[in-house]
Design an enzyme around this catalytic site. Structure first.
Site, PDB file in Angstrom:
ATOM      1  N   LEU A  30       0.994  -1.090  -0.038  1.00 44.34           N
ATOM      2  CA  LEU A  30      -0.021   0.045   0.039  1.00 44.34           C
ATOM      3  C   LEU A  30       1.021   1.168   0.035  1.00 44.34           C
ATOM      4  O   LEU A  30       1.929   1.450   0.876  1.00 44.34           O
ATOM      5  CB  LEU A  30      -0.896  -0.095   1.129  1.00 44.34           C
ATOM      6  CG  LEU A  30      -1.845  -0.903   1.257  1.00 44.34           C
ATOM      7  CD1 LEU A  30      -2.764  -0.839   2.654  1.00 44.34           C
ATOM      8  CD2 LEU A  30      -3.112  -0.714   0.456  1.00 44.34           C
ATOM      9  N   ASP A  31       0.600   2.281  -0.924  1.00 49.41           N
ATOM     10  CA  ASP A  31       1.629   3.209  -0.935  1.00 49.41           C
ATOM     11  C   ASP A  31       1.439   4.169   0.474  1.00 49.41           C
ATOM     12  O   ASP A  31       0.572   4.038   1.406  1.00 49.41           O
ATOM     13  CB  ASP A  31       1.340   4.205  -2.176  1.00 49.41           C
ATOM     14  CG  ASP A  31      -0.146   4.797  -2.197  1.00 49.41           C
ATOM     15  OD1 ASP A  31      -0.760   5.295  -1.264  1.00 49.41           O
ATOM     16  OD2 ASP A  31      -0.599   4.881  -3.393  1.00 49.41           O
ATOM     17  N   LEU A  32       2.440   5.129   0.547  1.00 46.30           N
ATOM     18  CA  LEU A  32       2.555   6.076   1.694  1.00 46.30           C
ATOM     19  C   LEU A  32       1.161   6.382   2.243  1.00 46.30           C
ATOM     20  O   LEU A  32       0.954   6.332   3.389  1.00 46.30           O
ATOM     21  CB  LEU A  32       3.341   7.180   1.272  1.00 46.30           C
ATOM     22  CG  LEU A  32       3.588   8.017   2.341  1.00 46.30           C
ATOM     23  CD1 LEU A  32       4.468   7.558   3.614  1.00 46.30           C
ATOM     24  CD2 LEU A  32       4.494   9.385   1.862  1.00 46.30           C
ATOM     25  N   SER A  59      -1.923   5.457   1.330  1.00 49.34           N
ATOM     26  CA  SER A  59      -2.994   4.637   1.503  1.00 49.34           C
ATOM     27  C   SER A  59      -3.037   3.740   2.822  1.00 49.34           C
ATOM     28  O   SER A  59      -1.783   3.755   3.651  1.00 49.34           O
ATOM     29  CB  SER A  59      -2.948   3.764   0.476  1.00 49.34           C
ATOM     30  OG  SER A  59      -3.052   4.290  -0.659  1.00 49.34           O
TER      31      SER A  59
END
Length: 267
Positions: free
Chosen positions: A115-117, A119
């Site tokens: 999951l990106d930063l 999210s």
């Protein structure tokens, strides 16, 4: 059909070291191959030159001079990732990582996907890099569900059209299920489900529709649900569930031997 690693196991040659390192939770198989290419892995005090090297039970393996213990039983954890953490073990920019915030007492873990930063929500973690690879395969056909808060004009027909797939800046995205849940002023909540999960896929597709994503929460990854798991909390998936959902053997080789010996004695 069995892959080359599996046929090697069946032939009694042992297990390829990259796969073994992945099962030991050191890294994904791909990253384990990188460690080998960099000369950081030794087998019986000799530098391993190829990931095709086979390993037998009891062999001494070190990474960066540190002994690697035999792989344990496969374990899977649900983690409620907060926004603001990166899903890597080390970050070049010095940002705080998921793994720095986990409670003590857990085995070394790798993430299933990322999951990106910015999210948040459900992130699966495992001590078995080979299991992580398996759970990430598109062939599973598992839906990943998200709650997405967006700002902008909602064209429900355009959302429905995503079910046919969409191309954004030359990148083709597979069909996406997207529906409007609620709207308040210029903000709205959507439910979005997809199979692929390419890098920043939801944000890029929503931007393509003129919508700015202000919050993105993953609520499910295949059969595994975020549920009421508190932000930052970790909970192990019951081994029985792993057996039922994935057909996994959730015992270590030693546990399997003891169970077989006990059964033989009772017989």
């Amino acid at each position: 059909m069995a892959d080359e690693d599996d046929t090697g196991d069946a032939a009694g040659r042992g297990e390829r070291i990259a796969k073994w390192l992945a099962r030991a939770g050191i890294a994904s198989r791909r990253d384990a191959e990188k460690l080998i290419a960099e000369g950081r892995v030794k087998l019986e005090n000799k530098v391993v030159e190829t990931p095709a090297t086979f390993i037998q039970p009891g062999d001494l393996v070190t990474v960066d001079g540190r002994h690697v213990a035999e792989p344990q039983r496969s374990r899977l954890f649900r983690y409620h990732k907060p926004a603001g953490l990166v899903t890597t073990h080390r970050d070049e920019k010095g940002r705080e990582t998921v793994f720095q915030t986990l409670p003590p007492g857990l085995p070394r873990l790798v993430s299933v996907g990322r999951l990106d930063l910015n999210s948040e929500g459900l992130l699966l973690l495992t001590n078995d890099g080979e299991l992580a690879r398996r759970l990430e395969l598109p062939a599973n056909g598992w839906l990943r569900r998200y709650r997405v808060r967006v700002n902008g004009f909602i064209d429900e027909r355009a959302l429905a059209d995503l079910a046919r797939g969409v191309t954004v800046e030359g990148v083709r995205y597979a069909p996406i299920e997207a529906g409007l849940d609620s709207r308040k002023g210029a903000n709205a909540w959507l439910t979005v489900a997809l199979h692929e999960g390419k890098n920043r896929e939801i944000r890029r597709v929503m931007q393509h529709l003129g919508l700015n994503v202000s919050r993105l929460i993953r609520t499910a990854y295949g059969p595994f649900q975020l549920g009421g798991l508190l932000r930052g909390a970790v909970e192990e998936v019951n081994p029985k569930v792993l057996r039922e959902q994935l057909g996994l053997k959730t015992e270590t080789p030693a546990q399997q031997r003891r169970r077989a010996e006990k059964a033989a004695g009772e017989g």
